[in-house]
Motif scaffolding. Structure first.
Motif, PDB file in Angstrom:
ATOM      1  N   ALA A  85       1.168  -0.833  -0.070  1.00  0.00           N
ATOM      2  CA  ALA A  85      -0.018  -0.088  -0.181  1.00  0.00           C
ATOM      3  C   ALA A  85       0.882   1.495  -0.047  1.00  0.00           C
ATOM      4  CB  ALA A  85      -0.471  -0.003   1.187  1.00  0.00           C
ATOM      5  N   THR A  86       2.293   1.047   0.424  1.00  0.00           N
ATOM      6  CA  THR A  86       2.923   2.196   0.336  1.00  0.00           C
ATOM      7  C   THR A  86       3.823   2.259  -0.384  1.00  0.00           C
ATOM      8  OG1 THR A  86       3.313   1.919   3.241  1.00  0.00           O
ATOM      9  CG2 THR A  86       5.088   3.543   2.001  1.00  0.00           C
ATOM     10  N   GLY A  87       4.126   1.068  -1.729  1.00  0.00           N
ATOM     11  CA  GLY A  87       4.988   1.306  -2.488  1.00  0.00           C
ATOM     12  C   GLY A  87       3.488   2.002  -4.050  1.00  0.00           C
ATOM     13  N   ALA A  88       2.002   1.907  -3.586  1.00  0.00           N
ATOM     14  CA  ALA A  88       1.463   2.260  -4.009  1.00  0.00           C
ATOM     15  C   ALA A  88       0.904   3.602  -4.535  1.00  0.00           C
ATOM     16  CB  ALA A  88      -0.528   1.542  -4.227  1.00  0.00           C
ATOM     17  N   ALA A  89       0.705   4.207  -3.028  1.00  0.00           N
ATOM     18  CA  ALA A  89       1.147   5.418  -2.859  1.00  0.00           C
ATOM     19  C   ALA A  89       2.342   6.352  -3.184  1.00  0.00           C
ATOM     20  CB  ALA A  89       0.418   5.806  -1.104  1.00  0.00           C
ATOM     21  N   ALA A  90       3.449   5.774  -3.208  1.00  0.00           N
ATOM     22  CA  ALA A  90       4.307   6.564  -3.029  1.00  0.00           C
ATOM     23  C   ALA A  90       4.623   6.302  -4.993  1.00  0.00           C
ATOM     24  CB  ALA A  90       6.019   5.811  -3.036  1.00  0.00           C
ATOM     25  N   ALA A  91       4.310   5.652  -5.369  1.00  0.00           N
ATOM     26  CA  ALA A  91       4.041   5.000  -6.779  1.00  0.00           C
ATOM     27  C   ALA A  91       3.141   6.183  -7.809  1.00  0.00           C
ATOM     28  CB  ALA A  91       3.623   4.085  -7.550  1.00  0.00           C
ATOM     29  N   ALA A  92       1.795   6.628  -7.054  1.00  0.00           N
ATOM     30  CA  ALA A  92       0.726   7.741  -7.192  1.00  0.00           C
ATOM     31  C   ALA A  92       2.006   9.366  -7.564  1.00  0.00           C
ATOM     32  CB  ALA A  92      -0.143   7.648  -6.481  1.00  0.00           C
ATOM     33  N   THR A  93       2.659   9.124  -6.124  1.00  0.00           N
ATOM     34  CA  THR A  93       2.700  10.207  -5.856  1.00  0.00           C
ATOM     35  C   THR A  93       4.179  11.037  -6.859  1.00  0.00           C
ATOM     36  OG1 THR A  93       3.133  10.395  -3.418  1.00  0.00           O
ATOM     37  CG2 THR A  93       4.848  11.380  -4.631  1.00  0.00           C
ATOM     38  N   LEU A  94       4.625   9.841  -7.522  1.00  0.00           N
ATOM     39  CA  LEU A  94       6.010   9.918  -8.863  1.00  0.00           C
ATOM     40  C   LEU A  94       5.649  10.643  -9.654  1.00  0.00           C
ATOM     41  CD1 LEU A  94       8.368   7.160  -8.069  1.00  0.00           C
ATOM     42  CD2 LEU A  94       8.930   9.498  -7.671  1.00  0.00           C
ATOM     43  N   ALA A  95       4.047   9.846  -9.702  1.00  0.00           N
ATOM     44  CA  ALA A  95       2.863   9.989 -11.038  1.00  0.00           C
ATOM     45  C   ALA A  95       2.726  11.081 -11.572  1.00  0.00           C
ATOM     46  CB  ALA A  95       2.201   8.618 -11.440  1.00  0.00           C
ATOM     47  N   ARG A  96       2.388  11.610 -10.327  1.00  0.00           N
ATOM     48  CA  ARG A  96       2.023  13.531 -10.543  1.00  0.00           C
ATOM     49  C   ARG A  96       2.878  14.093 -11.242  1.00  0.00           C
ATOM     50  NH1 ARG A  96      -1.446  11.790  -5.753  1.00  0.00           N
ATOM     51  NH2 ARG A  96       0.052  12.015  -4.537  1.00  0.00           N
ATOM     52  N   LEU A 119       1.087   2.783 -12.069  1.00  0.00           N
ATOM     53  CA  LEU A 119       2.596   3.179 -12.778  1.00  0.00           C
ATOM     54  C   LEU A 119       1.469   2.693 -14.744  1.00  0.00           C
ATOM     55  CD1 LEU A 119       5.856   3.095 -11.469  1.00  0.00           C
ATOM     56  CD2 LEU A 119       4.431   5.110 -11.559  1.00  0.00           C
ATOM     57  N   GLY A 120       0.938   1.872 -14.928  1.00  0.00           N
ATOM     58  CA  GLY A 120       0.312   1.553 -15.789  1.00  0.00           C
ATOM     59  C   GLY A 120      -0.387   2.207 -16.399  1.00  0.00           C
ATOM     60  N   ALA A 121      -1.454   3.058 -14.958  1.00  0.00           N
ATOM     61  CA  ALA A 121      -2.512   3.949 -15.683  1.00  0.00           C
ATOM     62  C   ALA A 121      -2.060   5.161 -15.830  1.00  0.00           C
ATOM     63  CB  ALA A 121      -3.543   3.927 -14.762  1.00  0.00           C
ATOM     64  N   GLN A 151       2.188  -3.124 -20.173  1.00  0.00           N
ATOM     65  CA  GLN A 151       3.149  -3.448 -21.306  1.00  0.00           C
ATOM     66  C   GLN A 151       4.311  -1.984 -20.575  1.00  0.00           C
ATOM     67  OE1 GLN A 151       3.333  -4.850 -24.000  1.00  0.00           O
ATOM     68  NE2 GLN A 151       1.762  -6.199 -23.054  1.00  0.00           N
ATOM     69  N   THR A 152       3.872  -1.489 -19.465  1.00  0.00           N
ATOM     70  CA  THR A 152       4.919  -0.325 -18.729  1.00  0.00           C
ATOM     71  C   THR A 152       6.188  -0.834 -17.801  1.00  0.00           C
ATOM     72  OG1 THR A 152       3.340   0.006 -16.866  1.00  0.00           O
ATOM     73  CG2 THR A 152       3.845   1.540 -19.136  1.00  0.00           C
ATOM     74  N   PHE A 153       5.557  -2.341 -17.662  1.00  0.00           N
ATOM     75  CA  PHE A 153       7.011  -3.172 -16.674  1.00  0.00           C
ATOM     76  C   PHE A 153       7.775  -3.887 -17.054  1.00  0.00           C
ATOM     77  CE2 PHE A 153       8.257  -6.357 -13.687  1.00  0.00           C
ATOM     78  CZ  PHE A 153       8.189  -5.048 -12.615  1.00  0.00           C
ATOM     79  N   PHE A 154       8.880  -3.383 -16.768  1.00  0.00           N
ATOM     80  CA  PHE A 154      10.276  -4.242 -16.993  1.00  0.00           C
ATOM     81  C   PHE A 154      10.651  -4.783 -15.803  1.00  0.00           C
ATOM     82  CE2 PHE A 154       8.830  -1.509 -20.271  1.00  0.00           C
ATOM     83  CZ  PHE A 154       8.639  -2.084 -21.401  1.00  0.00           C
ATOM     84  N   ARG A 155      12.136  -5.114 -16.246  1.00  0.00           N
ATOM     85  CA  ARG A 155      13.268  -5.895 -15.521  1.00  0.00           C
ATOM     86  C   ARG A 155      14.311  -5.974 -16.056  1.00  0.00           C
ATOM     87  NH1 ARG A 155       9.750 -10.240 -12.114  1.00  0.00           N
ATOM     88  NH2 ARG A 155       8.692 -11.492 -14.117  1.00  0.00           N
TER      89      ARG A 155
END
Length: 393
Positions: A85-96, A119-121, A151-155
Motif C-alpha cells: 500500500a505504501t509503495g502504491a501511494a509512493a508511485a502515485a506521488t511520482l506519477a503526478r 504506473l501502468g494507468a 506493458q510499462t513494466f520491465f526488469r
C-alpha cells in the motif's frame, strides 16, 4: 551508441549523492526526474539504500557527461517500507510529477504488484532491478497461458522461473540433497520461488517431504517441529533474510542439521547476523559484480563517491536500470526535443527496444519485459559471510 553510453557510465567517476550536473552542460530546459521506489527504512533498508545510491551514481555520471541535451537529471526517491500500500501511494506521488520520465523499482515483488497498475494507468515506464516473481510479467498461468498485463513494466533481473529451478538442480545434482522441506512466507516472491523450486526438484527425482506456510512473525516452534519430523536433507525457504536467518537458528536449536537454502531474498549480510548458519546456501540472479570486468568501474566509482551504505545485491542491477532509462530518454527526445508527459508512451517503446551492454551483462527485453540474461550464482555461508560457490549450472 547504447553500448558505448553504458560502458562509459560504468567507467566514469563522479561524486555521489548529488545527482550533479557537469559544469559545461546546457540545462536550460529544466530538470527531468528519475523516480525510485524501494525500502529505504525497516528491515530491508540495506537493500533499498544500495539501490538508491546506485541510481544516484548513474544519474550523477549521466549529468557529468551531459547525457540528455538541455536537461539536468535528478533522482526522486520514495520509501515503500516493503509494504504494497505504501509503495502504491509512493508511485502515485511520482506519477503526478510532469517531469517524471520513468521509475526504478521496487525491490519486493508484492510491492511491485501494487505499483504496476498505478504506473501502468499513468503510462509511466517502470524498470525493476529486484522484483523477480514470474507472475509480474507473465500472469498467474505463466506456463500454459502467459499474459503480460502491464506493458510499462520491465526488469533487469532474471525471474523466479529461472532462479528457483536453478537452485533445485544445483541442490540435487551437486549437493545430492533430494529430500527437501519447503517453507515459504506466503508473500508473492516467497510463494513464487518456492513453487518453482518444488516443481524442478520433482523433475530432478527429488521429494518435497514437507510443505509449510510460515508468514512473517508466526511462531517458529511449529515450523521446526514439522521440519524435524520430515527429516529432510535440506530446507528451502521462500522469503527474505529477516525471517530466514532466525529460522535457520531455530532449526539448529531444534536439532535440525540440514542446511537452509534460499533465493536472492536470503543472500544478504543481514541473514548471517540474524542467525544464518555456516553451510547454508543461497542463489542470486546474475554474476557477482566484482567478478565482471565491466562492473569494476562501477564498484570503484561507488566506493570513491563515499556512500555510507554497501552496494548490496541489487546495486548493479539498479545502475543498469537507471542507464536504460537515461538512454531511452535520449532516444525519445533526440537532439532538440522538449519533454512532456505525452512522451511517456514513447519512453515505454524506447525501453522495449533497448539493446546494449550493461555492467551485469547484455541487456535487452523480450516481449514480456523480462531481461535477456539469466545467470544464477550459488553462495554459501563460510566464515560468517556469504561466499561465491560458482554458477548454478
Amino acid at each position: 551508441m547504447v553500448a558505448t553510453l553504458l560502458v562509459l557510465a560504468a567507467g566514469c567517476g563522479g561524486a555521489g549523492g548529488s545527482s550533479g550536473t557537469g559544469g559545461d552542460c546546457d540545462t536550460s530546459r529544466g530538470t527531468l526526474v528519475v523516480g525510485l521506489v524501494a525500502p529505504l527504512s525497516g528491515e530491508l533498508a540495506s537493500v533499498g539504500l544500495g539501490m538508491k545510491n546506485s541510481a544516484d551514481l548513474a544519474v550523477t555520471q549521466a549529468n557529468a557527461r551531459c547525457a540528455v541535451p538541455g536537461y539536468h537529471l535528478a533522482v526522486q526517491s520514495q520509501d515503500d517500507r516493503a509494504d504494497p500500500a505504501t509503495g502504491a501511494a509512493a508511485a502515485a506521488t511520482l506519477a503526478r510529477d510532469p517531469s517524471l520520465i520513468g521509475v526504478l523499482g521496487p525491490f519486493n515483488s508484492s510491492v511491485a504488484q501494487a505499483v504496476q497498475p498505478v504506473l501502468g494507468a499513468a503510462g509511466v515506464v517502470q524498470v525493476s532491478p529486484g522484483s523477480t516473481a514470474t507472475s509480474l510479467t507473465r500472469g498467474a498461468n505463466a506456463v500454459n497461458a502467459p499474459l503480460r498485463q502491464y506493458q510499462t513494466f520491465f526488469r533487469t533481473v532474471a525471474t523466479d522461473a529461472v532462479q528457483g529451478p536453478a537452485a533445485a538442480t544445483y541442490l540435487a545434482r551437486v549437493e545430492n540433497r533430494r529430500r527437501v522441506a519447503v517453507v515459504s512466507d506466503g508473500k508473492t516472491y516467497g510463494e513464487g520461488i518456492a513453487e518453482e523450486f518444488a516443481k524442478q526438484l520433482a523433475t530432478e527425482g527429488g521429494d518435497v517431504v514437507a510443505r509449510i506456510a510460515a508468514p512473517p512473525g508466526s511462531p517458529r516452534a511449529a515450523v521446526v517441529s514439522q521440519v524435524a519430523a520430515a527429516a529432510p536433507d535440506a530446507v528451502f525457504y521462500g522469503g527474505e533474510y529477516p525471517d530466514a536467518g532466525p529460522l535457520s537458528a531455530a532449526l539448529a536449536a531444534g536439532g535440525v542439521k540440514a542446511p537452509v537454502v534460499g533465493g536472492d531474498g536470503v543472500v544478504n549480510p543481514g541473514y548471517v547476523t540474524a542467525g544464518g548458519r555456516e553451510g547454508d546456501l543461497g542463489t542470486s540472479v546474475g554474476p557477482p559484480p566484482e567478478t565482471l570486468p565491466a562492473a569494476r568501474g562501477f564498484v570503484d566509482a561507488y566506493r570513491r563517491a563515499g556512500y555510507p551504505d554497501s552496494i548490496g545485491s541489487y546495486g548493479a542491477f539498479t545502475f543498469d536500470a537507471a542507464n536504460v532509462l537515461v538512454d531511452s530518454a535520449v532516444r525519445t527526445l533526440g537532439e532538440d526535443g522538449e519533454w512532456s508527459p505525452a512522451l511517456r508512451p514513447e519512453m515505454v517503446r524506447s525501453v522495449q527496444g533497448f539493446h546494449g551492454d550493461g555492467i551485469t551483462g547484455l541487456l535487452s527485453f523480450d516481449r514480456f519485459g523480462d531481461v535477456s540474461t539469466d545467470t544464477v550464482t550459488v553462495y554459501r555461508v563460510q566464515g560468517g559471510q556469504w561466499s561465491v560457490v560458482g554458477p548454478a549450472d
